[in-house]
Enzyme design. Sequence first.
Site, short mmCIF file in Angstrom:
data_model
loop_
_atom_site.label_atom_id
_atom_site.label_comp_id
_atom_site.label_asym_id
_atom_site.label_seq_id
_atom_site.Cartn_x
_atom_site.Cartn_y
_atom_site.Cartn_z
CG HIS A 175 -27.37 -9.95 -19.51
ND1 HIS A 175 -27.37 -11.55 -19.72
CD2 HIS A 175 -25.86 -9.68 -19.64
CE1 HIS A 175 -25.45 -12.00 -19.39
NE2 HIS A 175 -25.33 -10.40 -20.18
NE ARG A 176 -34.39 -11.00 -15.15
CZ ARG A 176 -35.95 -10.47 -14.97
NH1 ARG A 176 -36.40 -10.47 -14.10
NH2 ARG A 176 -36.60 -9.69 -15.41
#
Length: 413
Positions: A386-387
């Site tokens: 998700h980064r």
Amino acid sequence: MATLLRMPEVAAGATEAVLSEWLVAENTPFTTGEPIALIETDKASVEVAAEMDGVLLRALLPSGTSVEVGSPMALLGADGEQDVDVDQLLADLGVPGASAPPPVAPPQEVPEPARPKPTEPERVFSSPLARRLLKEAGLTPEQVRGTGPNGRIVRRDVETAIAQAKQAAPPEPAEAPRPQAAVPPPQAGYQDVPHSRIRRAIAARLTESKQVIPHFYVTRRARVDALLALRRQLNEISPAKISVNDLVLRAVAVAHQSVPEANVIWTENALRQFESVDIGVAIAAERGLITPVLRGVEKTSPSAIAAQVRDFVRRAGDGTLRQSDLEGGSISVTNLGMFGVEEFSAIINPPQSAILAVGAAVPEPVVADGEVEVATQLSLVLSVDHRAIDGALAARWMAALTQALEEPLRLVA
């Protein structure tokens, strides 16, 4: 000019590796690209290749040593540089423990004439897996003819030798059964199997991945009847048999081209976006799960992908994958469909930003134009960092992948 061969960083973030085997003897010349040493990592046995022509002047460490990344392993010289003062060269290069010059003998002592040294048998090199199989079969390396690089013994050579030995062995005479020694049963109904070094390293790597990388998951199903029909047609003319997984790898490349923002990895200072589509493919080898990387898949035909994957499988079994084979890529593909698994999720292989888990293609009822019909559905689960990739971007990418699988002519365009 003499140089030091140092332990390379064979995996991102690795601090040490095991020097498994020297593939070149001391004072033996080698050529550019020739393997010098075999290094064991948590993923595979990796060959360290020569960067230029030269000679191995001295091996500084024995086989089986655990070595920190960057530490010197050997002294290399230019071709024809065998007659040099190795101890002085090591001292000049600042290697700790370099030997001092030998003491001078008293003048009155007359040295004894040199005695001829017994001729040592030529060393036969073999892969770690081949050595284990030889030991289990009660064979020696001298009984096997190696067909690997530079005559090295690999798994298939051992299997051939075992089969020949069984054919040549005379039938054993019947013997009366002997009483078996009493073996105490495992306590409390279980038996502890000690962790191997590789299993510990894999466990640490996967634990770190789940703790550090914020995973989220996107799931879709693709109708692959047209894909399976295309595969049958391609295999009629392809020099290498194409699997469903080979076509999935090609579809991942098409999706990356359609959504290039997903072809990224997270670094501490920036998102690194790649121009080429490099994809890791998970392979279950004898030593454990490894993930070599296919390069430039966006430019590669399905038959060429199939040939490259099969070469990776062979070299993973032989222990001849190189460090460069295991580096790079922004995504991996892992497939358990051949085991009947219909759906699963996988852990991201850092520093990549995603991994696609592929299940079995199974017939299911679907609704098309208001009518219920049977179609072959393929389950796809994308694990995402998700980064680097947010939910909307991952959804767009999965839509592009599904379209490529359901309209398979895109894979050969």
